[in-house]
Design a protein around this motif. Structure first.
Motif, mmCIF file in Angstrom:
data_model
loop_
_atom_site.group_PDB
_atom_site.id
_atom_site.type_symbol
_atom_site.label_atom_id
_atom_site.label_comp_id
_atom_site.label_asym_id
_atom_site.label_seq_id
_atom_site.Cartn_x
_atom_site.Cartn_y
_atom_site.Cartn_z
ATOM 1 N N GLY A 50 -23.993 -53.856 32.656
ATOM 2 C CA GLY A 50 -22.939 -53.295 33.484
ATOM 3 C C GLY A 50 -22.733 -51.797 33.364
ATOM 4 N N LYS A 51 -23.478 -51.122 32.491
ATOM 5 C CA LYS A 51 -23.300 -49.688 32.302
ATOM 6 C C LYS A 51 -23.683 -48.879 33.541
ATOM 7 C CE LYS A 51 -23.819 -49.697 27.313
ATOM 8 N NZ LYS A 51 -24.617 -49.223 26.176
ATOM 9 N N CYS A 52 -24.484 -49.435 34.425
ATOM 10 C CA CYS A 52 -24.959 -48.714 35.607
ATOM 11 C C CYS A 52 -24.016 -48.826 36.805
ATOM 12 C CB CYS A 52 -26.329 -49.235 36.007
ATOM 13 S SG CYS A 52 -26.317 -50.988 36.464
ATOM 14 N N VAL A 53 -23.035 -49.681 36.729
ATOM 15 C CA VAL A 53 -22.197 -49.976 37.893
ATOM 16 C C VAL A 53 -21.494 -48.734 38.438
ATOM 17 C CG1 VAL A 53 -20.183 -51.276 38.709
ATOM 18 C CG2 VAL A 53 -21.893 -52.389 37.289
ATOM 19 N N CYS A 54 -20.960 -47.903 37.570
ATOM 20 C CA CYS A 54 -20.248 -46.712 38.020
ATOM 21 C C CYS A 54 -21.184 -45.768 38.770
ATOM 22 C CB CYS A 54 -19.614 -46.012 36.822
ATOM 23 S SG CYS A 54 -18.576 -44.623 37.284
ATOM 24 N N GLN A 55 -22.363 -45.508 38.207
ATOM 25 C CA GLN A 55 -23.322 -44.610 38.845
ATOM 26 C C GLN A 55 -23.859 -45.213 40.147
ATOM 27 O OE1 GLN A 55 -24.043 -41.498 37.915
ATOM 28 N NE2 GLN A 55 -25.388 -41.242 39.660
ATOM 29 N N ALA A 56 -24.180 -46.489 40.140
ATOM 30 C CA ALA A 56 -24.681 -47.152 41.346
ATOM 31 C C ALA A 56 -23.622 -47.147 42.441
ATOM 32 C CB ALA A 56 -25.112 -48.583 41.021
ATOM 33 N N SER A 57 -22.382 -47.354 42.067
ATOM 34 C CA SER A 57 -21.285 -47.333 43.023
ATOM 35 C C SER A 57 -21.116 -45.941 43.633
ATOM 36 C CB SER A 57 -19.993 -47.775 42.334
ATOM 37 O OG SER A 57 -18.924 -47.773 43.241
ATOM 38 N N ALA A 58 -21.269 -44.908 42.822
ATOM 39 C CA ALA A 58 -21.174 -43.532 43.324
ATOM 40 C C ALA A 58 -22.295 -43.232 44.300
ATOM 41 C CB ALA A 58 -21.193 -42.545 42.160
ATOM 42 N N ILE A 59 -23.506 -43.687 43.991
ATOM 43 C CA ILE A 59 -24.638 -43.498 44.910
ATOM 44 C C ILE A 59 -24.373 -44.234 46.212
ATOM 45 C CG2 ILE A 59 -27.083 -43.999 45.284
ATOM 46 C CD1 ILE A 59 -27.449 -43.599 42.223
ATOM 47 N N LEU A 60 -23.889 -45.459 46.111
ATOM 48 C CA LEU A 60 -23.565 -46.251 47.298
ATOM 49 C C LEU A 60 -22.559 -45.514 48.174
ATOM 50 C CD1 LEU A 60 -23.675 -48.945 48.908
ATOM 51 C CD2 LEU A 60 -21.850 -49.751 47.420
ATOM 52 N N HIS A 61 -21.498 -45.041 47.568
ATOM 53 C CA HIS A 61 -20.462 -44.323 48.317
ATOM 54 C C HIS A 61 -21.034 -43.083 48.993
ATOM 55 C CE1 HIS A 61 -16.662 -42.508 49.394
ATOM 56 N NE2 HIS A 61 -17.068 -41.401 48.800
ATOM 57 N N ASN A 62 -21.777 -42.273 48.246
ATOM 58 C CA ASN A 62 -22.330 -41.035 48.798
ATOM 59 C C ASN A 62 -23.298 -41.299 49.946
ATOM 60 O OD1 ASN A 62 -20.868 -39.447 47.034
ATOM 61 N ND2 ASN A 62 -22.503 -39.361 45.522
#
Length: 68
Positions: free
Chosen positions: A39-51
């Motif tokens: 789950g450590k990647c969720v924040c970064q993946a979510s930011a990429i998704l949003h951008n």
């Protein structure tokens, strides 16, 4: 750059998946496995998704424009 080390998923792979139609973290998890282990990647993946989604034109914007 690897975003998800557990599943060896890069930012390029995430962006490609979004370009192919993924628009939620649930779809990224199902298609790439992002966030399915530690789950450590969720924040970064979510930011990429949003951008990436912000960059995409939306059909609703076209509906709001007056007809020429």
């Amino acid at each position: 750059m690897y975003v998800c080390l557990c599943k060896a998923v890069s930012d390029k792979a995430i962006k490609q998946h979004i370009a192919n139609g993924a628009c939620t973290m649930r779809e990224l998890k199902a298609g790439l496995g992002v966030g399915s282990q530690c789950g450590k990647c969720v924040c970064q993946a979510s930011a990429i998704l949003h951008n990436e989604l912000v960059k995409q034109p939306r059909e609703i914007d076209n509906l709001a424009k007056p007809a020429a």
